[in-house]
Write an enzyme that holds these catalytic residues in place. Structure first.
Site, PDB file in Angstrom:
ATOM      1  N   ASP A  88       0.865  -1.167   0.000  1.00 48.96           N
ATOM      2  CA  ASP A  88       0.000   0.000   0.000  1.00 48.96           C
ATOM      3  C   ASP A  88       0.921   1.243   0.000  1.00 48.96           C
ATOM      4  OD1 ASP A  88      -2.326   1.650   0.635  1.00 48.96           O
ATOM      5  OD2 ASP A  88      -1.429   1.819   2.626  1.00 48.96           O
ATOM      6  N   ASP A 115      -0.155   5.143   1.037  1.00 47.20           N
ATOM      7  CA  ASP A 115      -0.369   6.123   2.111  1.00 47.20           C
ATOM      8  C   ASP A 115      -0.336   5.468   3.487  1.00 47.20           C
ATOM      9  OD1 ASP A 115      -0.888   8.581   0.620  1.00 47.20           O
ATOM     10  OD2 ASP A 115      -2.636   7.522  -0.145  1.00 47.20           O
ATOM     11  N   ALA A 129      -5.134   3.409  -2.993  1.00 46.12           N
ATOM     12  CA  ALA A 129      -6.425   4.078  -3.179  1.00 46.12           C
ATOM     13  C   ALA A 129      -6.232   5.601  -3.185  1.00 46.12           C
ATOM     14  CB  ALA A 129      -7.383   3.668  -2.076  1.00 46.12           C
TER      15      ALA A 129
END
Ligand code: C5P
Ligand code: MG
Length: 275
Positions: A27, A29, A143
């Site tokens: 991922d 962030d 995302a």
């Protein structure tokens, strides 16, 4: 660790298989970037824009309201994911609409990132360089906003050719002004669908069935769902916020849980062991 013995077995099995069978899926962030620095929260990709000179004062207020409304829902483990899904879509959709209204110019993104407080976690250089030197593919599955994320790693000098990004990319018109976001929306809880959409990538990496997965959200646990014939997966989770409330869920679902650890020391130690 819930089960240190199991972690040891996974590590030994991956090490025996060799680093040419390994891929890393991370991922972005609050996993590759810091959550806190000098007692202050660090920005996500979205926040880099939210706080920048590219957004009007009114726009900033509206984006902050969205963050204050939806972020507590994102990290609330007492609510089932099914209940949170439509709310996350709502958050991203509203935020992206607001960003489009701000007529953001592509050529301003570099400055926005340079002037931001975004920081990769300590040890990032070793992490990225080591993976590159050993030709281990790194998929950054975010995302956040792809254009911003790429700019962050570019400015840090670690956007090496072994790095591939799945994220939300901006769509600019011919004059270079933001008009929409491209493709299917990726939010924190639909990474499984995102993985399935990108079967081509995982097909290319089918000779690498050993996965190191890194995330900070329980939604990140699905990032490897597209991997072919997985043999081993080691899941490292960063628990940054609401530690007491979320500790048990993280321990149940991640193999290693790093609590308020702003560094990449543990993933780096794993990589050094595997190579
Ligand atoms: O890279 P990653 O998948 O972690 O990016 C998603 C993060 O961006 C979420 O954890 C969410 O809190 C944050 N976000 C934000 N502002 C938005 C939408 C998401 O800060 N408008
Ligand atoms: Mg994250």
């Amino acid at each position: 660790m819930r089960d240190p013995q199991r972690v040891q077995e996974i590590l030994q099995s991956m090490m025996k298989a060799g680093s040419n069978t390994v891929q890393v899926i991370s991922d972005f962030d609050m996993t590759l970037t810091r959550f806190m620095y000098n007692g202050k929260r660090c920005p996500t990709c979205h926040n880099i824009l939210d706080n920048s000179r590219l957004i009007s004062d009114d726009g900033k207020v509206e984006l902050k309201e969205l963050l204050d409304t939806y972020y507590p829902i994102e990290i609330d483990t007492s609510r089932p994911v099914e209940e949170k899904l439509p709310l996350m879509v709502e958050w991203w959709t509203k935020a992206h609409e607001l960003l489009v209204q701000q007529a953001i110019r592509k050529d301003m993104l570099t400055t926005a990132v340079r002037e931001s407080e975004a920081k990769l976690r300590e040890g990032f250089q070793l992490f990225f360089d080591h993976l590159h030197e050993h030709s281990i593919p790194l998929l950054i599955f975010s995302a956040g906003i792809g254009d911003i994320l790429e700019e962050v790693i570019q400015q840090a000098g670690v956007f090496h050719p072994n790095v591939k990004v799945f994220s939300n990319y901006m769509d600019f018109d011919e004059s270079g002004v933001l008009r929409a976001f491209k493709g299917e929306l990726i939010h924190v809880y639909n990474k499984r669908e995102g993985a399935i959409l990108n079967t081509g990538h995982f097909q290319e990496l089918r000779t690498r069935p050993n996965v190191l997965l890194m995330g900070d959200s329980l939604g990140d646990l699905n990032m490897a769902d597209g991997v072919h014939d997985m043999e081993n997966i080691l899941k490292i989770g960063f628990l940054n916020d609401k530690v007491e409330e979320r500790k048990q869920s993280y321990l149940d679902l991640y193999d290693i849980v790093l609590i308020k650890d702003e560094t990449l020391e543990v993933p780096n130690a794993v990589l050094l062991y595997l190579t």
